[in-house]
Design an enzyme around this catalytic site. Structure first.
Site, PDB file in Angstrom:
ATOM      1  N   SER A 411     -29.829 -10.522   3.522  1.00  0.00           N
ATOM      2  CA  SER A 411     -28.480 -10.755   4.050  1.00  0.00           C
ATOM      3  C   SER A 411     -28.247 -12.224   4.370  1.00  0.00           C
ATOM      4  O   SER A 411     -27.110 -12.651   4.492  1.00  0.00           O
ATOM      5  CB  SER A 411     -28.276  -9.978   5.350  1.00  0.00           C
ATOM      6  OG  SER A 411     -28.673  -8.662   5.208  1.00  0.00           O
ATOM      7  N   HIS A 432     -26.591  -8.076  -2.648  1.00  0.00           N
ATOM      8  CA  HIS A 432     -26.466  -7.783  -1.224  1.00  0.00           C
ATOM      9  C   HIS A 432     -25.582  -6.561  -1.031  1.00  0.00           C
ATOM     10  O   HIS A 432     -24.362  -6.628  -1.172  1.00  0.00           O
ATOM     11  CB  HIS A 432     -25.906  -9.009  -0.486  1.00  0.00           C
ATOM     12  CG  HIS A 432     -25.807  -8.803   0.984  1.00  0.00           C
ATOM     13  ND1 HIS A 432     -24.807  -9.331   1.755  1.00  0.00           N
ATOM     14  CD2 HIS A 432     -26.584  -8.080   1.833  1.00  0.00           C
ATOM     15  CE1 HIS A 432     -24.973  -8.953   3.007  1.00  0.00           C
ATOM     16  NE2 HIS A 432     -26.047  -8.196   3.070  1.00  0.00           N
ATOM     17  N   ASN A 482     -21.372 -12.260   5.702  1.00  0.00           N
ATOM     18  CA  ASN A 482     -22.048 -12.400   6.986  1.00  0.00           C
ATOM     19  C   ASN A 482     -21.842 -13.785   7.598  1.00  0.00           C
ATOM     20  O   ASN A 482     -21.840 -13.942   8.811  1.00  0.00           O
ATOM     21  CB  ASN A 482     -23.545 -12.106   6.849  1.00  0.00           C
ATOM     22  CG  ASN A 482     -23.806 -10.604   6.865  1.00  0.00           C
ATOM     23  OD1 ASN A 482     -22.972  -9.832   7.345  1.00  0.00           O
ATOM     24  ND2 ASN A 482     -24.940 -10.192   6.331  1.00  0.00           N
TER      25      ASN A 482
END
Ligand code: 3HC
Length: 700
Positions: A411, A432, A482
């Site tokens: 991540s 991902h 993220n």
């Protein structure tokens, strides 16, 4: 030149073919062509019946969405469908592919419908923030009744031919060649007294007014609960209510008004942006240059939540999977997890027990890396630590066959460093997935410095096969999703320390349209995850940057969220619905005192402006640095991976709609308080200076 609509008279049957690739959308030229064909059918005595069909892959799949927002060109689709229904020769629609939206409305205006077995029909307009605007809301219920019609129009689902046949939407299923059977049937009915069967005059679907209104009221009540913010679904219910009250022409006039109201709504703009954004995201330059490698066998390393979700996604897409774990116990646990996911599917009737058994038979667990030697693609989903990942990739390098794609599901970590552990960095890529990986649609395809075009093309192919929504990302801490997420969660912490409670922030974010607020999400994911990431970043954190320690205080108490019964919220035994926790508020209050931060009251608007400004500024940097190829890719990530309300299009679309100058003004005002955190993105500054917007950067 190719004609958008061609006509051919064959033995008394006028075959009208729509040819407007790729999906035969009903653009102005097609609409004109259909009207011309109907005029000929009426005027030409040699024409005894008409067949309408689509060339290529499908019957028309809808109105031409690209025309929306532009001045409408005549003839309008509602007039075209009425013209078809009024034809004095029987009209048969021959359906294949996806007869959707305006396409199905054309078919419903025909007197009869035949389809091949693979065809699908539907009225998916609701997904674009509009409603069927060419008689669909009035004609479909006259055939299938209020309830079934509402189910189709509110879900937008694609109904398979067999079901549509059962519902009476399709009259016949072609057993052999669709066109031949359609022509034969048209010839058969031509001249029969009952051959002209206008759907607008049908009553088979109608019930007594009371039951009709009750069905509409029930649908409205469900919407109030499920999606009270959406505009179009409520208008659809109103249109269906009219079916029992008004003749078709008045009903269609009502529908027209409702359609135009939807067209003017910002939700329409947001949803259509999301539609095109998803399609644009699949256009990845490396993949267009490269050639996908064959994909027949897959491997997964790690049997935790992510690894097992990925394994299930691949198994369901028909890929046999071998899962490698570090010891027998972990391998058994991985197997259990995969079996448990499939068992739940069987329980919910999404999977038959037979199919479950077949999937499990295609799944193997082992501790031996050698078992991956025949895999075409391996996804590593092990512990999020560089040394662990590098060790795994060294082992993989030793056993994987030449040309195998070696993917990491990291991540945050630097994929270039992971790739450097192998002798074949060109085969290493980031894939991902988002948790739970067998459900969440987003897949970030992370392209590292040495990743080959073929590896990217294969990643995209995998995404397509798994039914995922792919987005290309470059390497940085957190990639697209993220990285942006971390920034706005950080801002949520600041807002909390400055005076809003976590519960107020969650409520504001939910009211904006997210299914959950950031604190609820953290409780669901586990507070320990963010804690570990913060500890990892601590040594490199800018010492001048503001840091809120409240989340750490919760973690120090062992409050990791739902799994421990406490986090930002308190959870009763077995409950997933959290209650506000006064002790959390005490911790927040004492941190504020300790730090001596001045606190103030926040309205929902204050919260949203700061939260979104943080998100948009970071997203602008992600585009500026080339981590995302285009702003609309960020929108796809936010919508499919993080719950950003689809009807707002995504954060970049939202920013365009609010006006970039307003977003920048907010950021500059926040920067006066905290110039370290709030540095306006150069891209945003540049766009405002040029009077541009993010959408101007959205290229295929
Ligand atoms: N108008 C214009 N372009 C369209 C279109 C439409 N209705 N539907 C699809 N396209 C374009 C796509 O943008 C894409 O273009 P690109 O190649 O340049 O990216 C191309 O057609 C192929 O589309 P997909 O990549 O989506 O192809 P798939 O095979 O995966 O899916 C599909 C085909 C199921 C037809 C899917 O495209 C789809 O769901 N389309 C939208 C259907 C729809 O919503 N119809 C209703 C339209 S609104 C309406 O009809 C209003 C009326 O009631 C008045």
């Amino acid at each position: 030149m190719r004609e958008a609509v061609s006509q051919e008279l064959e033995d008394g049957v006028l075959v009208v073919t729509v040819d407007n690739p790729p999906v035969n959308a009903l653009g102005a030229e097609v609409r004109r062509g259909l009207v011309t064909a109907m005029e000929r059918a009426d005027a030409d005595e040699a024409v005894r019946a008409v067949v309408i069909r689509g060339e290529g892959r499908t019957f028309p799949a809808g109105a031409d969405i690209r025309e929306f927002g532009k001045p409408p060109a005549e003839p309008w689709l509602p007039d075209v469908v009425n013209r078809i229904e009024a034809c004095t020769k029987p009209v048969v629609a021959a359906l294949h592919g996806t007869a959707l939206g305006g396409g199905l409305e054309v078919a419903l205006a025909a007197h009869w419908r035949i389809a091949d077995r693979q065809a699908k029909v539907g009225l998916p307009e609701v997904n674009l923030g509009i409603l069927p605007g060419a008689g669909g809301t009035q004609r479909l219920p006259r055939i299938v009744g209020a309830q079934k019609a509402l189910d189709m129009m509110l879900s937008g689902r694609h109904v398979p031919a067999a079901e549509a046949h059962e519902l009476g939407i399709i009259d016949r299923i072609a057993e052999g060649d669709l066109l031949e059977e359609a022509k034969m049937w048209a010839r058969e009915i031509a001249g029969r007294p009952d051959a002209l069967r206008p759907t607008g005059a049908r009553t088979d679907g109608l019930t007594d007014p009371e039951s009709w209104r009750a069905a509409c009221a029930a649908a409205r009540a469900r919407l109030e609960k499920k999606s009270p913010q959406l505009f179009a679904p409520f208008r659809i219910v109103e249109c269906v209510e009219k079916v029992i009250e008004l003749p078709i022409d008045e009903g269609m006039a009502f529908e027209r008004q409702a359609f135009e109201a939807c067209m003017r709504s910002p939700q329409r703009e947001g949803l259509i942006h999301a539609f095109f954004a998803e399609r644009r995201a699949r256009k990845i330059p490396e993949a267009e240059r490269g050639t996908p490698r064959p994909l027949e066998r897959a491997g997964v390393i790690g049997g935790g939540t992510m690894g097992s979700g990925i394994a299930v996604a691949m198994l369901k897409a028909g890929l046999p999977v071998t899962m490698v774990e570090r010891d027998e116990e972990a391998a058994a646990a991985g197997r259990e997890r995969v079996a448990a996911i499939l068992a739940r599917d069987v329980e919910r009737r999404r999977l038959t027990p037979g199919r479950r058994d077949a999937l499990l038979a295609a799944f193997a667990t082992t501790t031996d890396y050698g078992a991956l030697s025949d895999a075409d693609l391996v996804v590593e989903a092990a512990f999020e630590e560089m040394a662990v990942k590098q060790e795994i990739f060294r082992k993989l390098d030793a056993v994987a066959k030449k040309g195998a794609i070696l993917a990491t599901n990291t991540s945050y970590l630097d994929i270039n460093e992971i790739a450097a552990a192998t002798g074949r960095p060109e085969d290493v890529i980031g894939l991902h997935f988002f948790s739970p990986a067998h459900i969440m649609k987003l897949l970030e395809i992370v392209v590292a410095d040495a990743t080959s075009d073929d590896a990217v093309a294969t990643g995209l192919q995998l995404a397509r096969r798994l039914g995922k929504v792919p987005v290309r990302a470059g390497v940085c801490d957190g990639f697209i999703g993220n990285r942006i997420y971390n920034r706005y969660v950080e801002e949520a912490f600041f807002i909390m320390e400055d005076g809003a409670s976590p519960y107020e922030i969650d409520r504001a974010v939910r009211n904006f349209g997210y299914p959950m607020g950031p604190f609820e999400v953290a409780d669901l994911a586990g507070l320990d995850i963010g804690w570990a990431a913060r500890k990892r970043r601590a040594p490199t954190r800018d010492p001048r940057r503001r840091y809120v320690a409240i989340a750490d205080k919760l973690c120090e108490r062992g409050w990791f969220g739902q799994k421990t019964g406490r986090g930002w919220y308190r959870y009763e035994e077995g409950s997933r619905k959290g209650q506000p926790d006064p002790e959390v508020l005490e911790i927040v209050a004492s941190e504020r005192i300790l730090k001596g931060v001045p606190t103030g009251a926040f309205t929902e608007e204050d919260i949203i402006r700061r939260y979104l400004a943080a998100m948009i500024n970071e997203a602008a940097n992600v585009v500026h640095e080339g981590i995302a190829l285009r702003p609309s890719d960020v929108d796809v990530v936010a919508v499919h991976g993080y719950g950003f309300p689809r009807w707002r299009g995504g954060p970049m679309k939202y920013a365009d709609m609010v006006g970039l100058e307003n977003i920048l003004a907010d950021i500059e005002a926040f920067a006066e308080e905290d110039p370290v955190v709030w540095q306006p993105s150069p891209l945003l500054v540049d766009l405002v200076r040029r009077g541009g917007n993010f959408d101007s950067l959205n290229r295929d």
